[in-house]
Design an enzyme around this catalytic site. Structure first.
Site, mmCIF file in Angstrom:
data_model
loop_
_atom_site.group_PDB
_atom_site.id
_atom_site.type_symbol
_atom_site.label_atom_id
_atom_site.label_comp_id
_atom_site.label_asym_id
_atom_site.label_seq_id
_atom_site.Cartn_x
_atom_site.Cartn_y
_atom_site.Cartn_z
ATOM 1 N N ASP A 61 24.053 34.691 12.467
ATOM 2 C CA ASP A 61 23.581 34.199 13.766
ATOM 3 C C ASP A 61 24.710 34.121 14.783
ATOM 4 O OD1 ASP A 61 25.021 31.973 12.940
ATOM 5 O OD2 ASP A 61 23.281 30.648 12.782
ATOM 6 N N SER B 290 24.679 19.723 12.503
ATOM 7 C CA SER B 290 24.593 20.829 11.540
ATOM 8 C C SER B 290 25.954 21.388 11.148
ATOM 9 C CB SER B 290 23.722 21.961 12.104
ATOM 10 O OG SER B 290 24.298 22.501 13.276
ATOM 11 N N HIS C 214 26.920 29.565 13.347
ATOM 12 C CA HIS C 214 27.350 28.633 12.318
ATOM 13 C C HIS C 214 28.427 29.255 11.430
ATOM 14 C CE1 HIS C 214 23.409 26.943 13.497
ATOM 15 N NE2 HIS C 214 24.044 25.793 13.282
ATOM 16 N N ASN D 221 25.265 18.299 21.296
ATOM 17 C CA ASN D 221 23.866 18.421 21.712
ATOM 18 C C ASN D 221 23.589 17.672 23.005
ATOM 19 O OD1 ASN D 221 23.071 20.064 19.557
ATOM 20 N ND2 ASN D 221 22.854 18.290 18.213
ATOM 21 N N GLY E 173 20.675 18.966 14.599
ATOM 22 C CA GLY E 173 19.984 18.539 15.798
ATOM 23 C C GLY E 173 20.343 17.151 16.277
#
Length: 236
Positions: free
Chosen positions: A204, A56, A207, A121, A93
């Site tokens: 958030d 992402s 990002h 990840n 992801g």
């Protein structure tokens, strides 16, 4: 305090990056690249491709695609007169395993420079680093076998200390070790100057904002610029 904030940022970032199920099912043409087929740029005989392959962060989650750092790299290339077409193949992801499985699809188009931004990840999920290393290595080898003249750039990432000093240390060392072994260029930390800086991140706190992506683009260009100078015929 600043150091703690940075670690908290990185941990939260990876939590979001890893929350999406990375298992892929059969999809229509173009879906696996993260771009609709009709948006895949046409590459002419005189145009070289820089392919950004990542999660992402590469995709520019939460922003207009034109604000993500790959698009900013394209603007800089255009301003400098380079005949390159940037392709953003980021997918939220993504893990190294799912990226390895997706790679054949992406390599259907010619690649002049391949920027590999995967691994965070894996670290969050505690995947054995031997597997992460193997997947990254296989992707580097596959790109080199498919396009022997392509230049490869590996983007590094870091983990918070609560993952354990042995694991985090080995994870951090993994990227420079692979870069040295396979003679590819390394971006030591993609989010340098962005991670832990509130004004550089979206609501958030994870990002990057458009301003954050501009900083990331500078981090990328520090390594990519010399690669393009070295790349024979990189100028039109």
């Amino acid at each position: 305090m600043v150091r703690l904030l940075k670690f908290r940022y990185i941990f939260l970032m990876m939590a979001i990056l890893g929350c999406r199920d990375s298992s892929k099912k059969s999809a229509p043409e173009g879906a696996e690249t993260g771009l609709p087929a009709e948006e895949t740029p046409a590459v002419t005989q005189n145009t070289k491709t820089i392919l950004f392959f990542g999660d992402s962060l590469t995709a520019g989650l939460g922003l207009d695609p034109n604000q993500a750092f790959p698009a900013l790299i394209q603007k800089r290339l255009d301003s400098l007169g380079y005949s390159y077409q940037v392709v953003n193949a980021g997918l939220s992801g993504e893990t190294t395993a799912s990226g390895r499985n997706r790679l054949d699809w992406v390599l259907r188009q010619p690649v002049g420079v391949f920027v590999l931004e995967l691994g965070a990840n894996d670290g969050l999920r505690g995947i054995p680093l031997s597997e992460t290393r193997k997947n990254l290595e296989e992707m580097i080898v596959k790109v080199r076998e498919k396009y022997p003249g392509a230049r490869i750039v590996l983007a590094g990432m870091q983990l918070p200390p609560n993952m354990g000093p042995e694991y985090t240390g080995e994870f951090q060392d993994l990227f420079p070790e692979l870069a040295q072994k396979h003679q590819v260029m390394l971006i030591p930390f993609l989010l340098k100057g962005v991670g832990g800086v509130p004004e550089m991140n979206q609501a958030d706190g994870i990002h990057p904002t458009a301003e954050g992506h501009a900083v990331v683009a500078e981090n990328v260009w520090e390594v990519l610029g010399p690669v393009l100078v070295e790349y024979a015929g990189s100028r039109p």
